[in-house]
Design an enzyme around this catalytic site. Structure first.
Site, PDB file in Angstrom:
ATOM      1  NE  ARG A 130     -10.108  57.575   3.627  1.00 28.74           N
ATOM      2  CZ  ARG A 130      -7.944  57.900   3.971  1.00 28.74           C
ATOM      3  NH1 ARG A 130      -7.429  56.506   3.793  1.00 28.74           N
ATOM      4  NH2 ARG A 130      -8.511  58.641   4.778  1.00 28.74           N
ATOM      5  CB  THR A 131     -15.632  60.089   1.853  1.00 26.06           C
ATOM      6  OG1 THR A 131     -15.201  59.072   2.405  1.00 26.06           O
ATOM      7  CG2 THR A 131     -17.175  60.343   1.382  1.00 26.06           C
ATOM      8  CE  LYS A 152     -20.864  84.768  -0.467  1.00 30.78           C
ATOM      9  NZ  LYS A 152     -21.486  85.186  -2.487  1.00 30.78           N
ATOM     10  NE  ARG A 195     -17.512  63.193   4.851  1.00 27.94           N
ATOM     11  CZ  ARG A 195     -16.588  62.750   5.481  1.00 27.94           C
ATOM     12  NH1 ARG A 195     -15.352  62.787   5.343  1.00 27.94           N
ATOM     13  NH2 ARG A 195     -16.487  60.849   4.880  1.00 27.94           N
TER      14      ARG A 195
HETATM   15  C1  NCD Z   1     -14.705  57.995   8.370  1.00 23.74           C
HETATM   16  C2  NCD Z   1     -15.289  59.188   8.433  1.00 23.74           C
HETATM   17  O1  NCD Z   1     -15.274  60.770   8.196  1.00 23.74           O
HETATM   18  O2  NCD Z   1     -16.425  59.633   9.486  1.00 23.74           O
HETATM   19  N1  NCD Z   1     -13.091  58.086   6.834  1.00 23.74           N
HETATM   20  C3  NCD Z   1     -14.171  57.920   6.371  1.00 23.74           C
HETATM   21  O3  NCD Z   1     -14.609  58.446   5.246  1.00 23.74           O
HETATM   22  N2  NCD Z   1     -13.115  56.909   5.498  1.00 23.74           N
HETATM   23  C4  NCD Z   1     -14.025  57.530   9.534  1.00 23.74           C
HETATM   24  C5  NCD Z   1     -13.227  58.637  10.912  1.00 23.74           C
HETATM   25  O4  NCD Z   1     -13.017  60.082  10.185  1.00 23.74           O
HETATM   26  O5  NCD Z   1     -13.047  58.701  11.538  1.00 23.74           O
END
Ligand code: NCD
Length: 304
Positions: A51-52, A80, A101
């Site tokens: 989703r993100t 690397k 992320r």
């Molecule tokens: C969450 C995350 O990545 O922290 N997911 C998300 O971004 N919707 C929650 C999770 O992974 O449990």
């Protein structure tokens, strides 16, 4: 605002403005369809995501912009041995904004120090997840009509759940918030969250292991997954993973207008039979995530 690293980087006014903008985008998408023409978003995902990452990408496409990036560390030069600082410095030559992320807490903050473009924290280890929190805030605002005066139940892995930490930080700023924190003893919120956000702001807070007895008092029930990837020991994960499973019988005593949220992905913690309950709003929440990210990109690129 130049970057979004922590939800505490945003004032309540800025959050309200972003929600207003996201709701306008939702109502009038055509007005925004070319706002980011010629602009590029890089999504640097060193950890799994559905989703993100995809809502960021959809957001940029719906603003008329383009997207580049990678979805696993193994396919980037991190494999690397490249540092995050060097990666974002280079990617700043190719993109106008970066959503990142990373499994290490603080990595997006480090990135923001060398990047030449705005950095958005799309989740850093077990620490923070500010864009999920913006998603959660617009969901609460739209589904409940306001952000103040809610009793918020958070259930599951409160120790490692970064969405929980960011949402507690954000909701602590709203008048009349109280928390009911429901978790096994081993997965309680970290001390810094309790001390710096809840106690410092004099927020009423109850910690319990019992979901069923907590449900009747809640306005919002925020379920979370046990974060397998943050455990040192698989046996502990297996023992704790099914601590809470929300089923329709556990909702009989809930308020008729209580909303059920989940950042998703779910594993076992909400039975699919709950999905048809009108109070279950986790898939609507996923949709709000796209609009709020559109609003955030516009804001950080100065295209409002
Ligand atoms: C969450 C995350 O990545 O922290 N997911 C998300 O971004 N919707 C929650 C999770 O992974 O449990």
């Amino acid at each position: 605002m130049k970057n979004l690293i922590d939800i505490c980087d945003m004032s309540k006014n800025e959050i309200t403005e972003l929600i207003t903008l996201a709701n306008d985008i939702r109502a009038n998408p055509e007005k925004y369809a070319e706002k980011c023409k010629g602009k590029k978003l890089a999504t640097l995902f060193f950890e799994p995501s559905t989703r993100t990452r995809l809502s960021f990408e959809a957001a940029m496409y719906e603003l008329g912009g383009n997207v580049l990036g990678f979805s696993e560390a193994q396919s980037s030069s991190a494999a690397k041995g490249e540092s995050v600082a060097d990666t974002v410095r280079a990617v700043s030559c190719y993109a106008d904004i970066i959503a990142m992320r990373h499994p290490k807490e603080g990595a997006p903050l480090v990135a923001s120090m060398t990047a030449g473009v705005p950095i958005i924290n799309a989740g850093d280890g077990g620490h923070n997840h500010p864009t999920q929190t913006l998603t959660d805030l617009i969901t609460i605002n739209n589904e409940k009509g306001r952000l103040t005066g809610h009793t918020v139940g958070m259930c599951g892995d409160l120790q490692f759940g970064r969405t929980v930490h960011s949402l507690i930080a954000a909701m602590s700023a709203y008048e009349g918030t109280s928390f009911v924190l429901i978790s096994p003893d081993e997965l309680k919120i970290p001390d810094y969250v309790r001390e710096d956000m809840i106690e410092k702001n004099n927020i009423s807070c109850i910690e319990t292991t019992d979901l069923e007895s907590a449900v009747p008092r809640l306005d919002i029930l925020y379920m979370t997954r046990v974060q397998r990837e943050r455990f040192f020991n698989e046996a502990d994960y297996i023992r704790l993973k099914d601590s809470y499973i929300l089923t329709p019988d556990k909702l009989v005593s809930a308020k008729p207008d209580m909303i059920i949220m989940h950042p998703l992905p779910r594993v076992n913690e909400i039975d699919v039979s709950v999905d048809d309950d009108p109070r279950a709003c986790y898939f609507r929440q996923a949709l709000y995530g796209k609009y709020i990210r559109m609003a955030l990109i516009l804001n950080l690129l100065g295209r409002v």
